[in-house]
Design a protein around this motif. Structure first.
Motif, PDB file in Angstrom:
ATOM      1  N   SER A  24       0.810  -1.213   0.000  1.00 52.16           N
ATOM      2  CA  SER A  24       0.000   0.000   0.000  1.00 52.16           C
ATOM      3  C   SER A  24       0.838   1.255   0.000  1.00 52.16           C
ATOM      4  O   SER A  24       0.360   2.320  -0.383  1.00 52.16           O
ATOM      5  CB  SER A  24      -0.926   0.001   1.221  1.00 52.16           C
ATOM      6  N   THR A  25       2.095   1.163   0.459  1.00 56.62           N
ATOM      7  CA  THR A  25       2.932   2.362   0.545  1.00 56.62           C
ATOM      8  C   THR A  25       4.060   2.346  -0.465  1.00 56.62           C
ATOM      9  O   THR A  25       5.014   3.096  -0.343  1.00 56.62           O
ATOM     10  CB  THR A  25       3.526   2.501   1.964  1.00 56.62           C
ATOM     11  N   ALA A  26       3.979   1.430  -1.441  1.00 61.77           N
ATOM     12  CA  ALA A  26       5.038   1.359  -2.443  1.00 61.77           C
ATOM     13  C   ALA A  26       5.211   2.713  -3.121  1.00 61.77           C
ATOM     14  O   ALA A  26       4.259   3.308  -3.610  1.00 61.77           O
ATOM     15  CB  ALA A  26       4.697   0.298  -3.490  1.00 61.77           C
ATOM     16  N   GLN A  27       6.440   3.209  -3.120  1.00 57.36           N
ATOM     17  CA  GLN A  27       6.709   4.533  -3.654  1.00 57.36           C
ATOM     18  C   GLN A  27       7.128   4.441  -5.113  1.00 57.36           C
ATOM     19  O   GLN A  27       7.768   3.489  -5.527  1.00 57.36           O
ATOM     20  CB  GLN A  27       7.808   5.208  -2.842  1.00 57.36           C
ATOM     21  N   THR A  28       6.738   5.430  -5.851  1.00 56.49           N
ATOM     22  CA  THR A  28       7.146   5.500  -7.247  1.00 56.49           C
ATOM     23  C   THR A  28       7.990   6.729  -7.510  1.00 56.49           C
ATOM     24  O   THR A  28       8.397   6.965  -8.638  1.00 56.49           O
ATOM     25  CB  THR A  28       5.900   5.526  -8.163  1.00 56.49           C
ATOM     26  N   ALA A  29       8.222   7.525  -6.472  1.00 58.11           N
ATOM     27  CA  ALA A  29       9.006   8.738  -6.641  1.00 58.11           C
ATOM     28  C   ALA A  29      10.446   8.385  -6.985  1.00 58.11           C
ATOM     29  O   ALA A  29      10.940   7.310  -6.643  1.00 58.11           O
ATOM     30  CB  ALA A  29       8.946   9.577  -5.374  1.00 58.11           C
ATOM     31  N   THR A  30      11.118   9.292  -7.674  1.00 54.52           N
ATOM     32  CA  THR A  30      12.532   9.104  -7.981  1.00 54.52           C
ATOM     33  C   THR A  30      13.374   9.842  -6.957  1.00 54.52           C
ATOM     34  O   THR A  30      12.897  10.705  -6.219  1.00 54.52           O
ATOM     35  CB  THR A  30      12.858   9.634  -9.387  1.00 54.52           C
ATOM     36  N   LEU A  31      14.639   9.486  -6.898  1.00 60.12           N
ATOM     37  CA  LEU A  31      15.590  10.170  -6.029  1.00 60.12           C
ATOM     38  C   LEU A  31      15.932  11.514  -6.671  1.00 60.12           C
ATOM     39  O   LEU A  31      16.293  11.557  -7.853  1.00 60.12           O
ATOM     40  CB  LEU A  31      16.841   9.308  -5.883  1.00 60.12           C
ATOM     41  N   ASN A 203      28.479  11.990  -1.434  1.00 60.61           N
ATOM     42  CA  ASN A 203      28.086  10.619  -1.135  1.00 60.61           C
ATOM     43  C   ASN A 203      27.769   9.852  -2.418  1.00 60.61           C
ATOM     44  O   ASN A 203      28.054  10.316  -3.521  1.00 60.61           O
ATOM     45  CB  ASN A 203      26.890  10.611  -0.176  1.00 60.61           C
ATOM     46  N   THR A 204      27.163   8.675  -2.271  1.00 60.34           N
ATOM     47  CA  THR A 204      26.912   7.834  -3.444  1.00 60.34           C
ATOM     48  C   THR A 204      25.926   8.483  -4.413  1.00 60.34           C
ATOM     49  O   THR A 204      26.023   8.283  -5.622  1.00 60.34           O
ATOM     50  CB  THR A 204      26.378   6.461  -3.021  1.00 60.34           C
ATOM     51  N   GLY A 231      30.030   0.485  -5.992  1.00 57.05           N
ATOM     52  CA  GLY A 231      29.474   0.554  -7.334  1.00 57.05           C
ATOM     53  C   GLY A 231      28.024   0.118  -7.371  1.00 57.05           C
ATOM     54  O   GLY A 231      27.231   0.621  -8.173  1.00 57.05           O
ATOM     55  N   SER A 232      27.651  -0.810  -6.481  1.00 60.15           N
ATOM     56  CA  SER A 232      26.262  -1.239  -6.391  1.00 60.15           C
ATOM     57  C   SER A 232      25.384  -0.109  -5.872  1.00 60.15           C
ATOM     58  O   SER A 232      24.311   0.161  -6.412  1.00 60.15           O
ATOM     59  CB  SER A 232      26.160  -2.455  -5.467  1.00 60.15           C
ATOM     60  N   ALA A 233      25.830   0.554  -4.811  1.00 66.09           N
ATOM     61  CA  ALA A 233      25.050   1.658  -4.237  1.00 66.09           C
ATOM     62  C   ALA A 233      24.928   2.813  -5.222  1.00 66.09           C
ATOM     63  O   ALA A 233      23.854   3.409  -5.383  1.00 66.09           O
ATOM     64  CB  ALA A 233      25.711   2.130  -2.943  1.00 66.09           C
ATOM     65  N   ILE A 234      26.026   3.148  -5.897  1.00 64.54           N
ATOM     66  CA  ILE A 234      26.006   4.238  -6.876  1.00 64.54           C
ATOM     67  C   ILE A 234      25.090   3.882  -8.039  1.00 64.54           C
ATOM     68  O   ILE A 234      24.310   4.710  -8.518  1.00 64.54           O
ATOM     69  CB  ILE A 234      27.434   4.539  -7.363  1.00 64.54           C
ATOM     70  N   GLY A 235      25.166   2.636  -8.506  1.00 70.52           N
ATOM     71  CA  GLY A 235      24.311   2.199  -9.602  1.00 70.52           C
ATOM     72  C   GLY A 235      22.839   2.255  -9.233  1.00 70.52           C
ATOM     73  O   GLY A 235      21.997   2.675 -10.038  1.00 70.52           O
ATOM     74  N   GLN A 236      22.508   1.826  -8.006  1.00 72.48           N
ATOM     75  CA  GLN A 236      21.122   1.902  -7.559  1.00 72.48           C
ATOM     76  C   GLN A 236      20.646   3.347  -7.504  1.00 72.48           C
ATOM     77  O   GLN A 236      19.522   3.664  -7.932  1.00 72.48           O
ATOM     78  CB  GLN A 236      20.975   1.257  -6.186  1.00 72.48           C
ATOM     79  N   ASN A 237      21.491   4.238  -6.964  1.00 78.11           N
ATOM     80  CA  ASN A 237      21.112   5.654  -6.900  1.00 78.11           C
ATOM     81  C   ASN A 237      20.864   6.229  -8.286  1.00 78.11           C
ATOM     82  O   ASN A 237      19.943   7.026  -8.492  1.00 78.11           O
ATOM     83  CB  ASN A 237      22.197   6.460  -6.182  1.00 78.11           C
ATOM     84  N   PRO A 388      21.373   6.965   0.854  1.00 81.34           N
ATOM     85  CA  PRO A 388      20.587   7.697  -0.143  1.00 81.34           C
ATOM     86  C   PRO A 388      19.709   6.742  -0.961  1.00 81.34           C
ATOM     87  O   PRO A 388      20.190   5.712  -1.444  1.00 81.34           O
ATOM     88  CB  PRO A 388      21.660   8.343  -1.024  1.00 81.34           C
ATOM     89  N   GLY A 389      18.440   7.077  -1.084  1.00 83.39           N
ATOM     90  CA  GLY A 389      17.537   6.255  -1.873  1.00 83.39           C
ATOM     91  C   GLY A 389      17.037   5.009  -1.190  1.00 83.39           C
ATOM     92  O   GLY A 389      16.431   4.149  -1.831  1.00 83.39           O
ATOM     93  N   LYS A 390      17.267   4.882   0.118  1.00 85.90           N
ATOM     94  CA  LYS A 390      16.878   3.657   0.828  1.00 85.90           C
ATOM     95  C   LYS A 390      15.404   3.326   0.642  1.00 85.90           C
ATOM     96  O   LYS A 390      15.018   2.164   0.543  1.00 85.90           O
ATOM     97  CB  LYS A 390      17.206   3.813   2.309  1.00 85.90           C
ATOM     98  N   ASP A 391      14.544   4.340   0.610  1.00 86.69           N
ATOM     99  CA  ASP A 391      13.103   4.116   0.521  1.00 86.69           C
ATOM    100  C   ASP A 391      12.545   4.322  -0.886  1.00 86.69           C
ATOM    101  O   ASP A 391      11.329   4.376  -1.075  1.00 86.69           O
ATOM    102  CB  ASP A 391      12.376   5.044   1.499  1.00 86.69           C
TER     103      ASP A 391
END
Length: 461
Positions: A24-31, A203-204, A231-237, A388-391
């Protein structure tokens, strides 16, 4: 019996609530992409967007200074039969340092580093270094995909030298068509030949924006990203910032990020795996939990130091080549396989040569970059584990691959609420944290397989 039944009912209720809440709280916003400027000089003129060729150089004065420091090394004696359980064993460190001082040929390795084209460009006030390798096949005869490959700590762009030919050499695939990757391997700002930020806060997410600007400057409006460690964190961001500009994201290191659900899985998943969506492989890899926890506890002390006081530890290892080698190479021992703590040489000869290990250390030494590289931990994690971007979910097609000796393991059931479009989730037969460096063939094949699956999606364009 009643107590146990009540506990199971309570757990079931919590799991259902967690699942419903997550949906119900799935976010679609971007970082937010934001912007930045990382030098002390004011931004008085438009940024220089020139792409400049760069050559790694050999400085005899730097080598002479290094040799003098190695000659004056003072080491303590290790405890009897301690192997690598107390960190880098100083008996073997003497072997490493003797090789570095008397056999290692930095001039030869500079030539090796320069076998691929290097460049620099100015982004947000920083000179950003990158290796850029294109297939030899003309584009009219070969479908070429841009691929951004991102390293972590304590690695460097050099980690990718063995995997580059496996990705850039054209291969025949569907309908007899030739395909290959055009690979860009940048150095994270503060690492190697990229400038270090001179202001706090890099930061990342900032690194993701810088590398997105790099890719667009190279003419790639859409591209693939691959990464492990930072590189994983940066790629996700990057996927969270500009999802419309990524064909897909491939990671060989990823966290669960599931909070309550993952903790409940660790408490009860061994007994009720289906309730938590765990497979038999998940149960085998997660339990018993305490040995995994002890390994993680033993291997993350550096993280606390670098996320709080990086300049203190950095001052020590930046001044001592022996200290730098011990600090970096210890990670290439136990992060490759925690069982290597039982070996006298830390297992460093199992997957690597001393020559390539010292070359990675030399990239840090000659660029004076170990302290600035460590600061990324404080800037990203210094305020807690809310990265950054955890949520913010990752919605681009994603490939996740698990190497058995990786520091952490996250079942697909844990990560699918963060990665909303998992195209492939695969298990590798061997390997650890430095996948591209130690098992380049396995990683390259998984990247190829992921791309084929991503491009078979109806939504791919």
């Amino acid at each position: 019996m009643c107590l146990l039944l009540s506990l199971l009912v309570a757990v079931l209720v919590v799991v259902v609530v967690v699942r419903l809440y997550g949906r119900s709280t799935a976010q679609t916003a971007t970082l937010p992409i934001g912007d930045g400027w990382w030098t002390q000089a004011a931004k008085a003129f438009p940024e220089d967007e020139t792409i400049r060729p760069f050559t790694v150089t050999f400085d005899p004065n730097v080598l002479q200074d290094l040799h003098g420091r190695l000659d004056r090394t003072r080491l303590s004696e290790p405890l009897e039969n301690s192997r690598f359980h107390y960190g880098f064993n100083t008996t073997f460190l003497k072997t490493v340092l003797h090789y570095w001082r008397h056999e290692y040929d930095w001039k030869k390795q500079v030539e090796e580093l320069n076998k691929y084209p290097h460049f620099k460009t100015r982004i947000e006030g920083l000179d950003v270094h990158f290796v850029h390798v294109k297939p030899a096949q003309p584009t009219s005869q070969c479908h070429i995909r841009p691929l951004l490959m991102l390293h972590g700590w304590p690695g460097s762009f050099f980690e990718f030298y063995k995997i580059l030919p496996l990705l850039t050499t054209p291969r025949q695939v569907r309908d007899n068509r030739m395909e290959a990757f055009e690979v860009i391997c940048p150095s994270i700002p503060g690492y190697g030949f990229s400038d270090a930020p001179q202001k706090r806060g890099f930061n990342t997410a900032n690194a993701a924006r810088v590398f997105y600007k790099l890719m667009t400057r190279l003419g790639h409006n859409k591209f693939y990203v691959q990464g492990g460690d930072w590189g994983s964190a940066i790629g996700q961001n990057m996927a969270q910032m500009v999802p419309g500009h990524l064909y897909g994201l491939h990671l060989n290191f990823f966290h669960n990020g599931q909070g309550l659900r993952s903790w409940l899985s660790l408490l009860l998943g061994q007994y009720l795996p289906s309730l938590f969506g765990l497979t038999q492989i998940d149960v085998q890899r997660l339990f018993p939990f305490m040995p995994h926890f002890r390994t993680l506890f033993c291997e993350t002390g550096y993280m606390h130091i670098q996320a709080t006081k990086p300049d203190t530890a950095g001052s020590a290892v930046n001044d001592s080549p022996a200290g730098l080698a011990a600090y970096i190479l210890e990670k290439f021992s136990t992060w490759t396989n925690p069982a290597y703590r039982d070996l006298k040489d830390g297992g460093l000869s199992e997957k690597y040569t001393l020559e390539e290990l010292i070359t990675n250390v030399m990239i840090y030494w000659t660029t004076n970059s170990i302290t600035s590289s460590m600061r990324l931990y404080k800037e990203t994690m210094g305020k807690g584990l809310n990265l950054p971007g955890k949520d913010v979910p990752v919605t681009v097609p994603t490939g996740l691959t698990v190497f058995p000796n990786e520091l952490t393991y996250a079942p697909k059931a844990w990560v699918k609420s963060h990665f909303h479009n998992i195209v492939s989730y695969s298990y590798q037969p061997r390997g650890g944290h430095f996948a591209a460096f130690e098992e380049p063939v396995l990683l390259a094949e998984d990247v190829w397989k992921f791309v084929r699956k991503a491009e078979a999606l109806p939504s791919f364009h």
